[in-house]
Design an enzyme around this catalytic site. Structure first.
Site, PDB file in Angstrom:
ATOM      1  N   LYS A 261       0.853  -1.203   0.000  1.00 29.30           N
ATOM      2  CA  LYS A 261       0.000   0.000   0.000  1.00 29.30           C
ATOM      3  C   LYS A 261       0.880   1.241   0.000  1.00 29.30           C
ATOM      4  CE  LYS A 261      -3.589  -2.652   2.147  1.00 29.30           C
ATOM      5  NZ  LYS A 261      -3.884  -3.406   3.346  1.00 29.30           N
TER       6      LYS A 261
ATOM      7  N   GLN B 254      -5.525  -2.486   9.585  1.00 27.93           N
ATOM      8  CA  GLN B 254      -4.995  -3.684   8.932  1.00 27.93           C
ATOM      9  C   GLN B 254      -5.421  -4.942   9.705  1.00 27.93           C
ATOM     10  OE1 GLN B 254      -3.082  -3.702   5.929  1.00 27.93           O
ATOM     11  NE2 GLN B 254      -3.487  -5.875   6.062  1.00 27.93           N
TER      12      GLN B 254
ATOM     13  N   ASP C  71     -11.332   1.267   3.583  1.00 27.09           N
ATOM     14  CA  ASP C  71     -11.582  -0.122   3.190  1.00 27.09           C
ATOM     15  C   ASP C  71     -13.040  -0.368   2.811  1.00 27.09           C
ATOM     16  OD1 ASP C  71      -9.458  -1.937   3.063  1.00 27.09           O
ATOM     17  OD2 ASP C  71      -9.260  -2.043   5.237  1.00 27.09           O
TER      18      ASP C  71
END
Ligand code: NAP
Length: 280
Positions: A47, A91, A116
């Site tokens: 990322k 995460q 997300d």
């Protein structure tokens, strides 16, 4: 003869577009990580590298493996109120002792900053809306899958789509998006009986389970489109999907590789979600 659904190639194309248009300027993606999960470190690095290729900033917030629920909720609240961070992700997976609170953490993220797209508000918007443009933050992996299939002109209308896996972050959102696109969708889980009898009817088979070689060649029909979301480490330490790629590919019309299929598309969708944020 099968064709590879090349997520890496499409990711590079989209990143180039973001870079050229400078739409990422002034935006920053935040990543919260808890502990030192080895696979997570690799995904976070991917990322970061993608952000570096665009004008999107990247900032990481690490908590120790021993972090408490209160500490994590407090960091989430801090980032919700930090206008230097356009959007952020938590995460996953979390350390075992925090796993049972995962839904609580996700619900604590401001839906407008939920890069997300996992917050119940964003999942609900996907259910209520036919158009992804109307959704504040689109669940990133599912959006990436749709973008990849669209790139190769895969049709959904009237197709039989089978989704294996029903998690809130992949299985359910992609199933809903396929329903919205006019597909006839079946969703399977760990209690499904005779899985192969269902997968064999799939025109499009989307697998998001986390079990190496769960899907074998005898479980699919000729001409099937295969989307393998799974990411597993095999005994040689190599990253592999849920599908027995080498044998299944010969029966497929299109198939995603692992790595290089869905993974890069997830990262690109995250960046697109960040670009949509208003920084206010
Ligand atoms: P998850 O939350 O553990 O969900 C797994 C799902 O698989 C559950 O719904 C489970 O059913 C179902 N399942 C387990 N065994 C099964 C079986 N034998 N037959 C049918 N269904 C079965 O996992 P997730 O977060 O959705 O992730 C799934 C995989 O995708 C993992 O490998 C993950 O690393 C990967 N992933 C990849 C990306 C990417 O960008 N490429 C993004 C996210 C996740 P129950 O609900 O009944 O338990």
């Amino acid at each position: 003869m099968y064709q590879i659904l090349d997520g890496k190639k499409l990711r590079n194309k989209i990143i180039k577009e973001i870079e050229t248009s400078e739409t990422g300027k002034g935006k920053t993606l935040g990543v919260i990580s808890v502990g030192n999960n080895k696979a997570s470190q690799t995904y976070i690095k991917n990322k970061e590298r993608s952000c570096e290729k665009t004008s999107i900033g990247f900032k990481r917030f690490n908590l120790l493996e021993s972090a408490s629920k209160k500490e994590l909720l407090s960091l989430i609240s801090e980032l919700n109120n930090n206008n230097q961070i356009s959007g952020f992700i938590l995460q996953l997976p979390l350390p075992d002792k925090l796993k049972k609170f995962q839904n609580e953490f996700i619900s604590a993220i401001n839906p407008k900053k939920d890069a997300d797209g996992f917050h119940p508000f964003n999942i609900g918007s996907v259910i209520a809306s036919q158009k992804l443009e109307d959704v504040v933050m689109v669940p990133a992996t599912s959006k990436g899958i749709i973008r990849l299939l669209d790139e190769y002109n895969v049709e959904y209308v009237s197709k039989r789509v089978v989704v294996v896996g029903r998690s809130n972050i992949v299985g359910k959102p992609i199933a809903i998006m396929m329903i919205n696109r006019g597909a006839t969708v079946t969703v399977c889980n760990s209690k499904t009986k005779n899985l192969s009898a269902i997968t064999r009817h799939a025109d499009i088979l989307i697998v998001a389970v986390g079990k190496e070689k769960l899907i074998t060649a005898d479980m699919v029909k000729s001409g099937v489109v295969i989307v393998d979301v799974g990411m597993n480490r095999n005994i040689n330490g190599k990253i592999v999907g849920d599908v027995d790629f080498d044998n299944v590919k010969e029966k497929a019309s299109f198939i995603t590789p692992v790595p290089g299929g869905v993974g890069p598309m997830t990262v690109v969708s995250l960046l697109e979600n960040i670009i949509k944020t208003s920084n206010s």
